[in-house]
Design a protein around this motif. Structure first.
Motif, PDB file in Angstrom:
ATOM      1  N   ARG A 167      50.332  43.154  44.753  1.00 40.05           N
ATOM      2  CA  ARG A 167      48.965  43.810  45.949  1.00 40.05           C
ATOM      3  C   ARG A 167      48.135  43.032  46.300  1.00 40.05           C
ATOM      4  O   ARG A 167      48.499  42.644  47.476  1.00 40.05           O
ATOM      5  N   ARG A 182      40.305  44.438  38.909  1.00 41.27           N
ATOM      6  CA  ARG A 182      40.273  45.062  39.873  1.00 41.27           C
ATOM      7  C   ARG A 182      40.595  46.352  39.455  1.00 41.27           C
ATOM      8  O   ARG A 182      40.998  47.357  38.162  1.00 41.27           O
ATOM      9  N   MET A 236      45.156  44.569  48.943  1.00 45.86           N
ATOM     10  CA  MET A 236      44.259  44.800  48.511  1.00 45.86           C
ATOM     11  C   MET A 236      43.658  43.866  48.413  1.00 45.86           C
ATOM     12  O   MET A 236      44.140  42.803  47.974  1.00 45.86           O
ATOM     13  N   PRO A 237      41.937  43.881  48.222  1.00 41.97           N
ATOM     14  CA  PRO A 237      41.016  42.818  47.661  1.00 41.97           C
ATOM     15  C   PRO A 237      41.103  43.037  46.393  1.00 41.97           C
ATOM     16  O   PRO A 237      41.025  44.882  45.678  1.00 41.97           O
TER      17      PRO A 237
END
Ligand SMILES: Nc1ncnc2c1ncn2[C@@H]1O[C@H](COP(=O)(O)OP(=O)(O)OP(=O)(O)O)[C@@H](O)[C@H]1O
Ligand SMILES: [Mg+2]
Lengths: 309, 262
Positions: free
Chosen positions: A45, A9, A51-52
């Motif tokens: 998350r 991420r 969230m992606p």
């Protein structure tokens, strides 16, 4: 139950987590241990569909957190880093609302709320407006919120933050009691917390997984020891004896490699014995092939963890 | 549907268990009362003048039309107050959820962003409906001054309900884009003022542009309602305007989930 594969991420150009991979079995309590800014909350998350990920894949109960988010959401209870509370509602009204949006059927709702209030010890404040609660009680309401629909999977981001020592023990007992029926991931930066509550630990630092083991193995690894790998050409038993006699060495184990022997030397912390080891080997005329410290990153991580309470 | 109702219920409980609703309604009625008083004072003066004329020319007194001279300007005043005050209510709809972290609960629960945006819109619209109903006290007083037409009152209220819906839809959209309520308030108010000035500019812009401008000003579509005329074309306008606002809010919340920028 939970599979995380190469999860990455980015925030802008900054990688908050990189190639994070781990699994959690059904009924297991996994500790997610790491210092501040390690990427614990970011991983959680993503797992909770908030969230992606930038790349990689995560599934909960076989459902992809991004593609089949509704299926995942039905199965998880999530306590975010900051408990998501509405200050104007009272505790009971708030839990009733959460039970509704989590899809608890109307006839089970009252019972579910009563049970969770008992479980986290909110009996005395159930009619109180959340705004008027102390930090510890707010944290408990946050925990109640995650548990009210009795989810299969629980994701708890630092669940004991803000609690007093007695409450911390209670909450840990509560989490332990979830094992078996529920699958739990809890994050923390307190080392003893994981040994007390978790069956397995994933240690993350600067966005990368640096170790994965049982709490016992991990603590023996770090309990005042430093690991050094020594690869030597020569008679194995004699070498082991010789290494053992070097001052500061706690134990020596043999790992066989083709032709030569690799020794893992555990020594006391804060004492650099590498020079002594090298001398011991060379003075006997054996061939020193390699000598390097092991698990350095792990040691570094532990130094930045809260090791006491 | 169940989740929608749960979200709506929560929204209303929060609004009515905190000072928000009472401050909004109180402020609105105070300002409305002030305008009402001014209109009535003016109305009284022209009524007196008309009586005086009647005596001077020895004619029966001409009754002043309370519908045209008092009701219609009052309704227009209310829409302008709504233009300023509604952004103050809608600013918190999403910005507050983001700031206090509760969006993290909502967006990880098995509910859709349609249910969420629709519930928030409905709650705000209900508050607006209650506020309007309370202005009925002022309008009721008109019955002491003349014979207001009930049909016109009802159409005026329908119109104001719709205008408010339009402002709420815009305000909600701006609230999805920030976690700062002040920013949400100022940008929504700014947008309302731009729309209003477009209506005004339409008098000066060329023919086609002028028509377009007049068409997107929510208050321009209100005048017929204030006159007592209910025209479907205006209802269609408000319905599409409101739908647009809700849709943009939905898209804004939904795309944050894809981009992960929150
Ligand atoms: N919204 C964001 N925008 C930019 N960077 C962020 C954002 N959220 C987190 N980060 C960065 O990503 C990294 C990981 O953050 P994260 O919150 O996941 O850490 P953490 O392990 O939960 O830390 P802590 O123990 O302090 O809660 C940090 O360096 C943080 O500064
Ligand atoms: Mg965190």
């Amino acid at each position: 139950m939970i599979r995380v594969e190469n999860l990455t991420r980015y925030y802008g150009n900054f990688p908050a987590i990189e190639n994070v991979t781990f699994d959690v079995e059904k009924g297991e309590i996994l500790g997610f241990l790491g210092p501040n800014g390690a990427g614990k909350s970011t991983t959680m998350r993503i797992l909770t569909c908030y969230m992606p990920a930038t790349s990689g894949k995560a599934t909960v109960a076989g459902f992809d957190v991004f593609e089949e988010s509704m299926e995942v959401r039905k199965r998880i209870g999530y306590l975010p880093e900051h408990p998501p509370l509405y200050p104007d509602l009272d505790v009971e009204t708030y839990l009733d609302f959460v039970a509704k949006i989590k899809g608890v059927p109307p006839r089970d709702r009252k019972k579910a709320i009563d049970e969770v209030i008992d479980r986290v010890g909110l009996q005395d404040v159930r009619k109180r407006t959340i705004r008027k609660l102390s930090k510890g009680f707010r944290q408990r309401v946050g925990l109640a919120q995650a548990l009210v629909h009795d989810p299969e999977v629980l994701i708890l981001d630092e669940p004991t933050v803000g609690l007093d020592p007695k409450q911390i023990i209670e909450v840990r007992e509560l989490i332990k009691s979830l094992a078996g029926k529920h699958t739990v991931i809890l994050s923390t930066h307190i080392l003893p917390e994981v040994s007390m509550t978790c069956q397995r630990v994933v240690i993350i630092d600067k966005g990368r997984v640096v170790a994965e083991d049982t709490p016992e193995n991990l603590s023996s690894k770090v309990k005042n020891t430093e690991r050094i790998l020594v690869e030597v050409e020569g008679p194995k038993d004699e070498i082991q004896q010789k290494l053992n006699s070097v001052p500061g060495v706690k134990s020596v184990s043999i790992e066989h490699a083709n032709g030569t022997a690799r020794f893992v030397v555990d020594s006391e912390l804060d004492k650099d014995i590498r020079k002594d080891l090298a001398q011991a080997v060379v003075s006997q005329g054996w061939g020193l092939l390699e000598l390097r410290p092991l698990d350095v990153s792990l040691e570094e991580v532990f130094l930045r963890l809260t090791t006491k309470e | 549907m169940k989740a929608y109702l749960a979200l709506l219920e929560k929204e209303l409980k929060i609004v009515f268990s905190s000072p928000i609703a009472y401050v909004f309604i109180g402020l609105f009625l105070t300002i409305a009362g002030f305008f009402f008083y001014n209109i009535m004072a003016w109305f009284d003066r022209i009524s007196m003048q008309s009586m005086a004329y009647a005596q001077m020319y020895r004619m029966p007194p001409q009754p002043i039309n309370v519908n045209m001279m008092a009701l219609r300007p009052f309704f227009h005043n209310l829409t302008i107050i709504a233009l300023f005050l509604l952004p103050g209510f809608t600013m918190r709809l999403f910005a507050e959820e983001k700031r206090q972290g509760t969006l993290e609960l909502l967006e990880t629960s098995p509910i859709t962003n349609w249910q969420l945006t629709l519930a928030k819109f409905t709650a705000a619209w209900i508050l607006w409906g209650i506020t309007l109903a309370l202005t009925g006290i002022l309008v009721g007083m008109l019955f002491f001054f003349g014979n207001p037409e009930v049909g016109q009152i009802l159409s005026g209220y329908l119109g104001m309900f719709l205008v408010g819906g339009a402002f709420i839809a815009i305000g909600m959209w701006f609230s999805t884009m920030t976690e700062n309520q002040i920013v949400a308030f100022i940008s929504a108010l700014g947008a309302n003022l731009v729309l209003l000035s477009l209506g005004w500019l339409s008098n000066f812009a060329g023919e086609t542009l002028g028509k377009l401008f007049a068409n997107i000003d929510p208050i321009a579509h209100f005048d017929d309602f204030a006159k007592g005329v209910i025209d479907t074309k205006h209802i269609v306008f408000y319905a599409s305007f409101i739908f647009m606002g809700i849709f943009l809010s939905f898209m804004s919340v939904e795309s944050a989930r894809w981009r992960g920028s929150r």
